[in-house]
Design an enzyme around this catalytic site. Structure first.
Site, PDB file in Angstrom:
ATOM      1  N   GLU A  41      45.847  -7.783 -40.170  1.00 61.30           N
ATOM      2  CA  GLU A  41      45.681  -7.430 -41.587  1.00 61.30           C
ATOM      3  C   GLU A  41      46.786  -6.514 -42.088  1.00 61.30           C
ATOM      4  OE1 GLU A  41      43.266  -7.517 -39.336  1.00 61.30           O
ATOM      5  OE2 GLU A  41      41.727  -8.844 -40.161  1.00 61.30           O
ATOM      6  N   HIS A  80      30.563  -4.500 -42.235  1.00 60.83           N
ATOM      7  CA  HIS A  80      30.693  -5.721 -43.037  1.00 60.83           C
ATOM      8  C   HIS A  80      29.905  -5.586 -44.332  1.00 60.83           C
ATOM      9  CE1 HIS A  80      31.893  -7.265 -39.123  1.00 60.83           C
ATOM     10  NE2 HIS A  80      32.213  -8.421 -39.624  1.00 60.83           N
TER      11      HIS A  80
HETATM   12  C1  LIG Z   1      39.877  -6.835 -38.139  1.00 63.81           C
HETATM   13  C2  LIG Z   1      39.016  -8.027 -38.300  1.00 63.81           C
HETATM   14  N1  LIG Z   1      39.531  -9.116 -38.872  1.00 63.81           N
HETATM   15  C3  LIG Z   1      38.755 -10.212 -39.022  1.00 63.81           C
HETATM   16  C4  LIG Z   1      37.462 -10.225 -38.589  1.00 63.81           C
HETATM   17  C5  LIG Z   1      36.608 -11.479 -38.738  1.00 63.81           C
HETATM   18  N2  LIG Z   1      36.399 -12.021 -37.411  1.00 63.81           N
HETATM   19  C6  LIG Z   1      35.238 -11.826 -36.757  1.00 63.81           C
HETATM   20  S1  LIG Z   1      35.282 -12.470 -35.210  1.00 63.81           S
HETATM   21  C7  LIG Z   1      36.850 -13.048 -35.420  1.00 63.81           C
HETATM   22  C8  LIG Z   1      37.518 -13.829 -34.326  1.00 63.81           C
HETATM   23  C9  LIG Z   1      37.883 -12.993 -33.159  1.00 63.81           C
HETATM   24  O1  LIG Z   1      38.354 -13.817 -32.140  1.00 63.81           O
HETATM   25  P1  LIG Z   1      38.407 -13.314 -30.648  1.00 63.81           P
HETATM   26  O2  LIG Z   1      38.953 -11.929 -30.609  1.00 63.81           O
HETATM   27  O3  LIG Z   1      39.124 -14.339 -29.850  1.00 63.81           O
HETATM   28  O4  LIG Z   1      36.892 -13.191 -30.186  1.00 63.81           O
HETATM   29  P2  LIG Z   1      35.786 -14.339 -29.992  1.00 63.81           P
HETATM   30  O5  LIG Z   1      34.992 -14.405 -31.247  1.00 63.81           O
HETATM   31  O6  LIG Z   1      36.499 -15.600 -29.676  1.00 63.81           O
HETATM   32  O7  LIG Z   1      34.928 -13.862 -28.884  1.00 63.81           O
HETATM   33  C10 LIG Z   1      37.316 -12.736 -36.674  1.00 63.81           C
HETATM   34  C11 LIG Z   1      38.638 -13.102 -37.174  1.00 63.81           C
HETATM   35  C12 LIG Z   1      36.968  -9.055 -38.015  1.00 63.81           C
HETATM   36  N3  LIG Z   1      35.698  -8.961 -37.588  1.00 63.81           N
HETATM   37  N4  LIG Z   1      37.768  -7.978 -37.860  1.00 63.81           N
END
Ligand SMILES: Cc1ncc(C[n+]2csc(CCOP(=O)(O)OP(=O)(O)O)c2C)c(N)n1
Ligand SMILES: Cc1ncc(C[n+]2csc(CCOP(=O)(O)OP(=O)(O)O)c2C)c(N)n1
Ligand SMILES: [Mg+2]
Ligand SMILES: [Mg+2]
Lengths: 347, 319, 347, 319
Positions: free
Chosen positions: A60, A129
């Site tokens: 971000e 959130h």
């Molecule tokens: C800083 C931030 N950006 C965006 C989000 C929205 N978001 C929630 S889970 C996620 C994906 C994260 O992927 P990963 O770290 O690979 O974890 P996984 O869900 O695959 O376990 C995103 C983009 C967030 N929670 N926090």
């Protein structure tokens, strides 16, 4: 006029502006997946290609500076966050860069950048959130902050934001997405900096922000029917710049003011309104401005506490009764907005 | 361009930077430049060499330490000094001061005094250039310390992922204020950036034409492939972090380092080079005199110029 | 009592608490170099070793989360920023993590963390080294925000902050560092959440934040001598929690209120004070609360514009004249605080 | 511990995680758990294997996807389900919900739903452990997507620079919500972290005892050297990012992947392993029955438990 949802209105604004101006592009996490930011970015990648609508890494902070760099080079970036809370990672770029880049250039650079983010309540979203943060953004000179409530405003203000040559933060409440309303069929804009008198009334002014307009209208309906009270509702629509005139003249007329904000109170937009009104309506105001907003706590998950955290129509009714010395309104049989049925999780 | 022409241009840049900085050191105690200055003395070859490899249309982005960058990218000298004096004729009417210099007219788009925060902006600029199919390259200058900030890594990833025409120029003086790199970094910069799939070149020369040659290759590569390139170039900061004084006395680094680096001082090296390739002392002097004069004139004008009217405070916030 | 500078007072608080409690440690950029954050961290590394006073990489975001992790494990981190502006890089950790970590644990975790940062004006610092941001921090429930003005308060409040089991942000104005004042010789604390009546008066209340207390005292002196006006000055000292009672009772007494803040006005602490006062002193207040603070612009570098950007004693005098219907005070011969001589660059 | 005991414990963890998640899938449509759930199905071996290598005193930190972590670190099952139901008997009285689970009593200190934001917190915890000379290790769990955030790189640098006893566990499912890793990362994770001087081990096994062995080595190494270690472990997310459904139909990934990974499903693998090392079907059933019963009982209690009183909203802000 056509009737569309808030979600469709946003989508139409994006499509229209991307068609009109090849400098407009849309980016952010999730903008091109099958969910398309709750449908608001639907069709963009198909229509304009992955060069103008693309997802990004989870970054971000970088992607905000990225927009700034694109904007000073004549593009019109629209950066989207599925939750305003994630913009906290970009606060340095917002408060130290976007807001002052033009000023530091002595007026040579323009920053036509839009940041869209979803605010407020979802469904058991908890503390990370659930924010709104318009007060914080509006505190910083150099950015504009917009919170449309109706489909008409959502489209018209987003178009204005995209055409604006300054950084504009557009905050959209998740629950508004399903709300329908009339929108002109032809190209139109809603000016940034102009409030909307959502409802005319003579007894009391409610300044309502974003979702709180829905609650305020409900409250006003009930009070009209059951108490014969005429509530005037003013939706500032844009927090910065603020249409001070509209607010002041409404309060001068009614003599009472409630600010139903959708943020924490302390050092928030509600305080700004109270300060503004008490300064400019010093003679006319008959009771202190009453502020309504989030509880002064992080947002909890569980429903009973979440229900208490967020302000609602009943709160507005109770405050108005208090201000106007009314007997308690009989609310039995009234149906208030509840997402229990309309809005099921998980997001 | 002939080799002699090239070397003369490089010398002109380096000499002008050095003399402009020395001029600032001379004037600063008068307290007429009310802006913190982070001087570029010692750093000239890096900036001049890289900027020499760029066209006017190519963009550069910098930090609070951007006097050299401004001059090498051929910003207006009158506006430069006027900005340091805080005058209305300054590049930003005195609003920017030393730490936020820019000269969009000459391709120096913006600079930032929050470490690393300009890097993603440059990445976005490179995106715009590509989006608009413009034939230009973006170069972003930052210190070794900037690589510690998360946004540096985010920016590296984004530019490599999206194949953007950007030249990262890490000017490694092994210091962030007074902290040595070994107390701050568990990695070595060139090694750590490689896994992002970026071309990397690392050097510690202070010879501007060597740096020019490297930068030219890098810029050509970027123009050809459309992909980012990373230059890691060392230099020695002769003076204190901010301000006009030497500060070896404070013991956080040793004067011997200075002596060693000063042996290959950019100005000396390039002057000797000119002599070696047959440019006469007289011709060199005339380059120097022209630079001296231009600095002197700009300073004069700046000193005499008026400040902005106070209502200027409220201008330039929104477009 | 001994007379020491604000700088020394901070240093004494750190030394004293590090001696008292081995869980206290100090970290941040520059804390152990020869300048020692303008002397405030002098002697720490020599006395307590590099394990308890250490510099870090340039990584404000990480190092804030780092403090949180240390704090929930029973340590008492003191994180220092030489400019509050750099804390914008850590806004995610502050607003999404520090503020709510205890709440999300259901009260199981404690976060005894202090963040010290230098605010406000230096010397041609421009937009990225000149903020204050207490309004933004105080907006977020879960953190405490403290701005000491005197050496006595600086020491007493920093000690309280270190002993507090919650995240406390302590903001210190750069110009205060050279101010001298009396400090008790023995161990003492100043409670967080208690305002100080800096000067008693009956005619008008000035709520002054941080450096503005120095300006307010100067203004009050002049008005006393030249106009016979008695200004009451209230230094809230802690913005959150706020000693509302002290403010309200002062304004009830004087009937007039000026808030001299050291931040932007819009959605700022000055608005909060105006809202508070107009709500609680609705009957007593004789004129609207007047707000004073930064100009609504990024901070410029050049001195004439910088002088206009920041509020000062003359502004306070003019407002008071206006409120109390006084003839313009003759300010000839008055010497106002100027850093032209005391404070030479570069920082 | 005997091999058979170890494997039984691993199976108990894996089976309990799977069944708890399946229980949630069963209950969720009733709309009594008003909290977004990011399920751990498919991920069990990574979590169970690593946690098996930790002692109770060792700390873990997680994300919004932490059901498995909670269970594997042996948090209280009653409090777990009560939290999902938002009840007062939940680990955080319903305030945390699924996305902010923790169990400080059992060493699961905290979790965060802002991607990567828990990583520096774990680094600070590792610092505290070292500062207090405690004999314990900190493990932090995060996804592949988290490595894109700047704070990940900052945290990596700090922990390597300061030699902190931390185990980074990157659970790489190649997805961030619906975005494939190849659209997000210009680097490969294990290669990119190496230059920070950290031990790295990368694997894609779903065999919990293999992961246990790896993790045990890593934890021993950390205890011995006091330095960080990086585990990069792949797994397949069986379900949608958030919620209880399969979502192969949306075309952002293909069902074949699932079929392939399901061939080595953690539960199956470990059950077969138990049989192979001579544990009887009956004994296995009794482990399973115990887990089933415990889940059932916890769910019952949670369903019947009262919500927090609304004044609870204002508690736990300040200590
Ligand atoms: C800083 C931030 N950006 C965006 C989000 C929205 N978001 C929630 S889970 C996620 C994906 C994260 O992927 P990963 O770290 O690979 O974890 P996984 O869900 O695959 O376990 C995103 C983009 C967030 N929670 N926090
Ligand atoms: C985000 C941030 N943190 C801290 C500072 C204070 N600061 C100013 S310059 C500097 C050192 C930067 O070192 P480097 O990037 O190597 O650049 P150099 O000064 O050596 O050219 C620091 C820490 C800052 N300006 N921004
Ligand atoms: Mg450096
Ligand atoms: Mg993933």
């Amino acid at each position: 006029m056509i009737t569309i949802t808030y979600r469709e209105a946003i989508n139409q604004a994006l499509v229209q502006e991307m068609e009109r101006d090849p400098a407009v592009f849309v980016y952010g996490l999730d903008v091109a997946d099958h969910k398309r930011i709750f449908g608001t970015t639907a069709g963009l990648v198909e229509k304009f290609g992955p060069g103008r609508c693309f997802i990004t890494p989870l970054a971000e902070d970088c992607m905000t500076g990225f927009g700034l760099g694109a904007a000073i080079n004549g593009l019109r970036p629209v950066h989207i966050h599925i939750r305003v809370d994630f913009m906290m990672l970009a606060m340095n770029q917002i408060s130290n860069m976007l807001s002052s880049c033009r000023y530091m250039s002595g007026g040579k650079l323009k920053i036509p950048m839009v940041i869209r983010a979803i605010i407020g309540r979802g469904w058991g979203q908890a503390c990370q959130h659930s924010k709104s943060m318009h007060s914080v953004f509006a505190h910083i000179p150099g950015v504009k902050v917009v919170l449309p409530t109706t489909p008409r405003d959502a489209k018209g203000l987003l178009v204005s934001a995209i055409r604006d040559n300054n950084p504009v933060i557009v905050l959209e409440h998740r629950w508004l997405y399903d709300i329908s309303g009339e929108v002109p069929e032809t190209d139109y804009t809603i000016p940034i900096g102009k409030a909307d008198i959502v409802r005319k009334g003579k007894d009391i002014t409610v300044i309502a922000v974003s979702w709180m307009n829905v609650e305020a209208v409900k409250a006003a309906d009930i009070l009209q029917q059951k108490q014969g009270i005429e509530v005037e509702i003013v939706d500032p629509r844009t927090i910065c710049p603020l249409d001070e005139e509209a607010i002041i003249s409404s309060v001068k007329k009614t003599g009472h003011c409630i600010i139903a904000d959708y943020d924490w109170l302390f050092c928030g937009f509600s305080a700004e309104i109270a300060a503004l009104v008490s300064e400019h309506c010093f003679q006319e105001i008959k009771s202190p401005v009453k502020r309504l907003g989030f509880a002064h706590t992080p947002c909890p998950t569980t429903r009973p506490l979440e229900n208490k955290f967020y302000p609602n129509a009943v709160d507005i009714i109770r405050i108005i009764e208090d201000k106007l010395d009314l007997a308690p309104t009989d609310l039995s049989g009234e149906e208030f907005y509840s997402h229990e049925n309309k809005f099921k999780g998980p997001f | 361009m002939t080799e002699s022409e090239l070397n003369k241009q490089l010398y002109k840049k380096i000499y002008t930077i050095r003399m402009a900085e020395e001029k600032i050191r001379e004037i600063y105690p008068l307290d007429v430049m009310k802006t913190p200055v982070h001087l570029s003395i010692g750093e000239e070859s890096v900036i001049a060499g890289v900027c020499q490899a760029l066209t006017q249309k190519d963009q550069v982005y910098g930090t609070y330490r951007s006097h050299a960058l401004f001059i090498a990218k051929e910003g207006d000298m009158d506006a430069f000094f006027a900005e340091l004096y805080g005058k209305h004729s300054g590049v930003a009417k005195g609003k920017a001061g030393s730490m936020h210099l820019s000269s969009p007219e000459s391709g120096f788009m913006a600079s930032s005094a929050v470490v690393a925060s300009i890097i993603p902006v440059a990445v976005g600029a490179a995106f715009a250039v590509k989006y608009k199919r413009e034939d230009c390259v973006v170069a972003v200058f930052f210190g070794d310390g900037a690589t510690e900030e998360g946004v540096f890594w985010e920016s590296l990833n984004v530019s490599c992922l999206k194949n953007l025409p950007i030249l990262f120029v890490c000017e490694d003086n092994e210091l962030a204020i007074h902290a040595h790199i070994s107390d701050r970094q568990a990695y070595t910069i060139p090694e750590a950036v490689k896994p992002f799939g970026i071309h990397v070149y690392s050097d510690k020369t202070t010879d501007p034409s060597e740096i020019y040659t490297i930068a030219q290759k890098a810029v050509r590569e970027i123009r050809k492939t459309g992909k980012p390139f990373f230059l890691h170039l060392k230099y020695h900061r002769y003076l204190e972090h901010v301000g006009i004084n030497e500060d070896y006395c404070h013991g956080y680094r040793c004067k011997e380092d200075y002596t060693e680096w000063y042996g290959a001082d950019p100005v000396k090296i390039q002057r000797d080079k000119l002599l070696a390739i047959g440019i006469s002392e007289g011709e060199i002097r005339s380059v120097e005199n022209a630079a001296d004069r231009s600095i002197e004139e700009s300073v004069q004008k700046a000193a005499e110029a008026p400040f902005s009217d106070t209502c200027e405070l409220f201008e330039d916030i929104y477009a």
